[in-house]
Write a protein that holds these residues in place. Sequence first.
Motif, short mmCIF file in Angstrom:
data_model
loop_
_atom_site.label_atom_id
_atom_site.label_comp_id
_atom_site.label_asym_id
_atom_site.label_seq_id
_atom_site.Cartn_x
_atom_site.Cartn_y
_atom_site.Cartn_z
N LEU A 226 39.75 34.21 47.89
CA LEU A 226 39.03 35.47 47.99
C LEU A 226 39.62 36.52 47.05
O LEU A 226 38.90 37.37 46.52
CB LEU A 226 39.05 35.97 49.44
CG LEU A 226 38.32 37.28 49.73
CD1 LEU A 226 36.84 37.17 49.40
CD2 LEU A 226 38.51 37.69 51.18
N SER A 227 40.94 36.47 46.86
CA SER A 227 41.61 37.45 45.99
C SER A 227 41.02 37.47 44.58
O SER A 227 41.01 38.51 43.92
CB SER A 227 43.11 37.14 45.92
OG SER A 227 43.32 35.82 45.41
N LYS A 228 40.50 36.34 44.14
CA LYS A 228 39.92 36.21 42.81
C LYS A 228 38.72 37.14 42.62
O LYS A 228 38.39 37.54 41.50
CB LYS A 228 39.51 34.74 42.60
CG LYS A 228 38.78 34.42 41.33
CD LYS A 228 38.48 32.92 41.29
CE LYS A 228 37.56 32.51 40.17
NZ LYS A 228 37.27 31.04 40.20
N TYR A 229 38.07 37.51 43.73
CA TYR A 229 36.81 38.26 43.65
C TYR A 229 36.95 39.72 44.10
O TYR A 229 35.95 40.43 44.20
CB TYR A 229 35.74 37.55 44.47
CG TYR A 229 35.44 36.18 43.92
CD1 TYR A 229 34.60 36.02 42.83
CD2 TYR A 229 36.05 35.04 44.47
CE1 TYR A 229 34.35 34.76 42.30
CE2 TYR A 229 35.80 33.78 43.94
CZ TYR A 229 34.96 33.64 42.85
OH TYR A 229 34.72 32.39 42.32
N SER A 230 38.19 40.18 44.36
CA SER A 230 38.40 41.56 44.83
C SER A 230 37.74 42.58 43.93
O SER A 230 36.98 43.46 44.39
CB SER A 230 39.90 41.87 44.93
OG SER A 230 40.50 41.22 46.01
N GLU A 231 38.02 42.51 42.64
CA GLU A 231 37.53 43.52 41.71
C GLU A 231 36.02 43.51 41.62
O GLU A 231 35.37 44.57 41.62
CB GLU A 231 38.14 43.27 40.32
CG GLU A 231 37.82 44.37 39.32
CD GLU A 231 38.54 44.18 37.99
OE1 GLU A 231 38.05 44.75 36.98
OE2 GLU A 231 39.57 43.48 37.96
N GLU A 232 35.42 42.32 41.56
CA GLU A 232 33.96 42.25 41.42
C GLU A 232 33.26 42.73 42.68
O GLU A 232 32.24 43.43 42.61
CB GLU A 232 33.52 40.84 41.06
CG GLU A 232 32.03 40.77 40.76
CD GLU A 232 31.59 39.44 40.16
OE1 GLU A 232 30.38 39.30 39.93
OE2 GLU A 232 32.44 38.56 39.94
N ILE B 167 39.61 46.94 49.97
CA ILE B 167 39.56 46.16 48.73
C ILE B 167 40.51 46.70 47.68
O ILE B 167 41.07 45.95 46.88
CB ILE B 167 38.10 46.13 48.20
CG1 ILE B 167 37.20 45.34 49.15
CG2 ILE B 167 38.04 45.52 46.80
CD1 ILE B 167 35.73 45.43 48.82
N GLU B 168 40.74 48.02 47.69
CA GLU B 168 41.64 48.65 46.72
C GLU B 168 43.04 48.03 46.75
O GLU B 168 43.71 47.93 45.73
CB GLU B 168 41.74 50.15 46.99
CG GLU B 168 40.64 50.97 46.34
CD GLU B 168 40.80 52.44 46.64
OE1 GLU B 168 41.90 52.84 47.11
OE2 GLU B 168 39.84 53.19 46.42
N GLU C 277 43.18 39.35 50.30
CA GLU C 277 44.04 38.17 50.39
C GLU C 277 43.19 36.92 50.53
O GLU C 277 42.08 36.96 51.04
CB GLU C 277 44.99 38.29 51.59
CG GLU C 277 45.97 39.45 51.50
CD GLU C 277 46.89 39.50 52.70
OE1 GLU C 277 46.70 38.68 53.64
OE2 GLU C 277 47.78 40.37 52.72
N ASP C 278 43.73 35.79 50.06
CA ASP C 278 43.05 34.51 50.26
C ASP C 278 42.92 34.22 51.75
O ASP C 278 43.75 34.67 52.57
CB ASP C 278 43.82 33.39 49.56
CG ASP C 278 43.80 33.53 48.05
OD1 ASP C 278 43.05 34.38 47.56
OD2 ASP C 278 44.53 32.79 47.37
N GLY D 229 32.36 37.27 48.62
CA GLY D 229 33.23 36.40 47.83
C GLY D 229 32.72 34.98 47.79
O GLY D 229 32.71 34.34 46.73
N MET D 230 32.27 34.48 48.93
CA MET D 230 31.70 33.14 48.99
C MET D 230 30.46 33.02 48.12
O MET D 230 30.29 32.05 47.37
CB MET D 230 31.35 32.79 50.46
CG MET D 230 32.55 32.63 51.37
SD MET D 230 32.08 32.61 53.14
CE MET D 230 30.93 31.24 53.19
#
Length: 379
Positions: A167-173, A198-199, A203-204, A280-281
């Motif tokens: 999930l961390s991979k998609y925080s910014e988007e 989100i700021e 976390e995964d 995120g999913m």
Amino acid sequence: MNDFPKKFYVTTSIPYANAAPHVGHILDPLIADVLARYHRTKGERVRFLVGTDEHGAKIVRTAEAQGKTPKELVDENSQKVKDLHALLNISSDDFIRTSDEKRHWPGAQKMWLALVASGDIYKKQYHGLYCVGHEAFVTQKDLINGMCQDHQKAPEVIEEENWFFKLSKYSEEIGSRIKNNELKIVPESRKNEILSLIENGLEDVSFSRPKKDLLWGVPVPDDPTQTMYVWCDALVNYISAIGYGHEDQGSRALFKAWWPADTQIIGKDNLRFHAAIWPGMLLSAGLQLPKTIFVHGFVNIEGAKISKTVGNVILPEEIIGTYGVDPVRYYFLREFPSHEDGDFSYKKFENRYNGDLANGIGNLVSRVAALGEKVSHVS
């Protein structure tokens, strides 16, 4: 020019089928029902989805305590949710159950494989605190004096090997989509709340449990030792119900016709799941995000949170049986602010009933009817 009517797809969060529904379960389907009816009056194509979340350790433990199988328990409580919707005159078009192996499981497993294909599923040893009441892992900051605030119980210490979602991979988007209202969070206070979370960076998330500890659930594809945790199971109901996971032409056409959802109705305790994990999913799977997530507050009873421990659980059929369905629908839509907690008491209900329905609207209808009768006599 496209002559087809505009579509409107509305969903509710799906109540957990470990117990019978109470008055706290009224708001989701009632708010969605009003939206569905409104869009139908505009001549739009409407699809209104409800359902039940039916897997997890709490289901197993509750069933054992009642001398039932998990299936017997969820069958019973899922029917009670349907009965509540019938009592409330909910105009839903579809009801999805996550224990439905033919209809729901293929969608959950397709989503899992899509996350794998994106390189977003990995395995690691996990040590954490697990709240059975929430069916979720919690952190120390979620606890007060070591106890879950909602269930007044200490979480279990769990150490096991699980599959995780990046999930961390998609925080910014996710944050960007929410900020520019591509994923609209209503009300603004909930938008600010999730953006604040989100700021700090998402976390995964643990996405599975060992099968030996969680037999009742959707099997993880290609790993018979693991069972899907709630996220890749329950959240997928919104798309499995419209054909996702089925490869026949009709199912593909159904999915294309209805997704993305126009509005998803949830309670404030589901905000992180629906405005962080769910997007995120979808991003990982290459699917569109829902257009709007509407977040309402809790139903309190005389100022206190609904709790079996406190003993303030009220069954909807008790109120409806005494006062009728329309006054109940009116009260919960009139008395409860759309973005904050609302309060129910029999005294408040009767004051609103007498003040608005009997004296206010009732008198207006009576006068209009009397005037109409006079006019008809004169003519």
